[in-house]
Write an enzyme that holds these catalytic residues in place. Structure first.
Site, mmCIF file in Angstrom:
data_model
loop_
_atom_site.group_PDB
_atom_site.id
_atom_site.type_symbol
_atom_site.label_atom_id
_atom_site.label_comp_id
_atom_site.label_asym_id
_atom_site.label_seq_id
_atom_site.Cartn_x
_atom_site.Cartn_y
_atom_site.Cartn_z
ATOM 1 N NE ARG A 167 -2.450 1.213 3.639
ATOM 2 C CZ ARG A 167 -3.119 0.931 4.749
ATOM 3 N NH1 ARG A 167 -4.298 0.367 4.680
ATOM 4 N NH2 ARG A 167 -2.618 1.181 5.929
ATOM 5 N NE ARG B 189 -2.050 1.351 11.998
ATOM 6 C CZ ARG B 189 -1.852 1.388 10.681
ATOM 7 N NH1 ARG B 189 -0.635 1.591 10.195
ATOM 8 N NH2 ARG B 189 -2.853 1.214 9.863
HETATM 9 P P1 AMP Z 1 -7.199 3.501 10.764
HETATM 10 O O1 AMP Z 1 -7.163 4.446 9.606
HETATM 11 O O2 AMP Z 1 -8.552 2.928 11.003
HETATM 12 O O3 AMP Z 1 -6.124 2.454 10.686
HETATM 13 O O4 AMP Z 1 -6.866 4.385 12.047
HETATM 14 C C1 AMP Z 1 -5.664 5.079 12.172
HETATM 15 C C2 AMP Z 1 -5.428 5.487 13.624
HETATM 16 O O5 AMP Z 1 -6.501 6.326 14.044
HETATM 17 C C3 AMP Z 1 -5.439 4.348 14.593
HETATM 18 O O6 AMP Z 1 -4.182 3.702 14.692
HETATM 19 C C4 AMP Z 1 -5.808 5.068 15.884
HETATM 20 O O7 AMP Z 1 -4.719 5.787 16.386
HETATM 21 C C5 AMP Z 1 -6.840 6.069 15.388
HETATM 22 N N1 AMP Z 1 -8.202 5.519 15.445
HETATM 23 C C6 AMP Z 1 -9.021 5.286 14.395
HETATM 24 N N2 AMP Z 1 -10.179 4.799 14.795
HETATM 25 C C7 AMP Z 1 -10.117 4.686 16.127
HETATM 26 C C8 AMP Z 1 -10.995 4.239 17.120
HETATM 27 N N3 AMP Z 1 -12.218 3.759 16.821
HETATM 28 N N4 AMP Z 1 -10.587 4.263 18.405
HETATM 29 C C9 AMP Z 1 -9.379 4.756 18.734
HETATM 30 N N5 AMP Z 1 -8.472 5.190 17.859
HETATM 31 C C10 AMP Z 1 -8.841 5.177 16.549
#
Ligand code: AMP
Length: 298
Positions: free
Chosen positions: A127, A150
């Site tokens: 990606r 993550r």
């Molecule tokens: P993602 O794009 O879904 O991988 O999210 C990127 C980052 O955003 C994550 O690693 C978290 O730091 C934060 N994040 C996104 N969604 C959440 C959530 N529902 N709860 C807590 N942190 C979130």
């Protein structure tokens, strides 16, 4: 239709959410995208979330719950939505339950994209390469170190949601390692099964995509077992018919000597006739002449 896509980072939630948007006209609610937009716009939420996100940790529950509570109020979400990246913890799931209950809404399905963790790093790397090739800016958390964090966060805080929704009979599991279009088909199958359930009832557990083919194979095996006696019968009948047709052909050949035609059609009709005659004669066993008794009965 209100749907949650669940899965570790790199499982393909975002890709599948976009395909669902195109096919079903639902809105994609990605907390990750919303938080990134907030970081970019340097809003108070963004400033709070920026460093946490860069480290690959989770933003506090109350922050993301507030974002989602606002977002599902908006007009475009009234028709339905796909939650991508939310909920990520059990308290977030509980908060979502309360939010939906207060609005008299229900969740239709929770789809878990099951992936081989060993492949995730490869996926994220590809990606990154694609984004770079398109001249896009790479995410701050798209690096090996943040990805490891993550993944840890997923295992510790998000994976328990599999049991949370499994216990509520709302979870369907799809093989996220399949090609993108096949995953999309599997998700559609889940949605079709879900749409079939009564709107007033809670979402019933749709069959896991991987399980349906296994069930079908079992049924096919059963049917095949049942078909064996029928096949044996058919083979026996064919054998008898060919025996009959050989005899008929022999008779026909004799007749042919006398100038009669022995073409295929006639032979077939004769063979049929022979079988019929043999069948008609069978019950006449009693008429078979018994050898005469040679000694007198005492
Ligand atoms: P993602 O794009 O879904 O991988 O999210 C990127 C980052 O955003 C994550 O690693 C978290 O730091 C934060 N994040 C996104 N969604 C959440 C959530 N529902 N709860 C807590 N942190 C979130």
């Amino acid at each position: 239709m209100r749907l949650i896509l669940l899965g570790p980072p790199g499982a393909g939630k975002g890709t599948q959410a976009q395909l669902l948007v195109e096919r079903h006209g639902l809105v994609q609610l990605s907390t990750g995208d919303m938080l990134r937009a907030a970081v970019k716009a340097e809003t108070p939420v963004g400033l709070k979330a920026r460093d946490i996100m860069a480290r690959g940790e989770l933003v506090p529950d109350e922050v993301v719950v507030a974002i989602i509570a606002d977002r599902i109020e908006q007009d475009d979400a009234k028709k339905g939505f796909i939650l991508d990246g939310f909920p990520r913890t059990v308290p977030q799931a509980e908060a979502l339950d309360r939010l939906l209950k207060d609005k008299g809404l229900r969740l239709d399905a929770v789809v878990e994209l099951k992936v081989n963790e060993g492949m995730l790093l490869q996926r994220v790397e590809s990606r990154i390469a694609q984004m770079k090739a398109r001249g896009e800016q790479v995410r701050a958390d798209d690096n090996a170190e943040a990805l490891a964090k993550r993944l840890d966060a997923y295992r510790a805080q998000t994976a328990p949601l599999i049991d949370y929704y499994g216990d509520r009979r709302a979870l369907a599991t799809v093989d996220g390692m399949l090609p993108i279009d096949e995953v999309a088909v599997a998700i559609d199958r889940v949605l079709t099964a879900t749409a079939g359930s009564n709107g007033s009832k809670p979402a019933r557990k749709p069959a896991a995509a991987g399980k349906a083919p296994r069930k079908a194979a079992k049924t096919a095996k059963k049917a095949a077992r049942r078909a064996v006696p029928a096949r044996k019968k058919a083979a026996k009948a064919a054998k008898q018919a060919s025996k009959g047709s050989r005899k008929a052909a022999a008779r026909k050949a004799g007749k042919a000597k006398k100038g009669a035609s022995a073409k295929g059609g006639t032979a077939r009709r004769s063979a049929k006739g022979t079988v019929k005659r043999r069948a008609a004669r069978k019950p006449m066993k009693s008429r078979v002449k018994r050898p005469r008794r040679l000694t007198k009965r005492r």
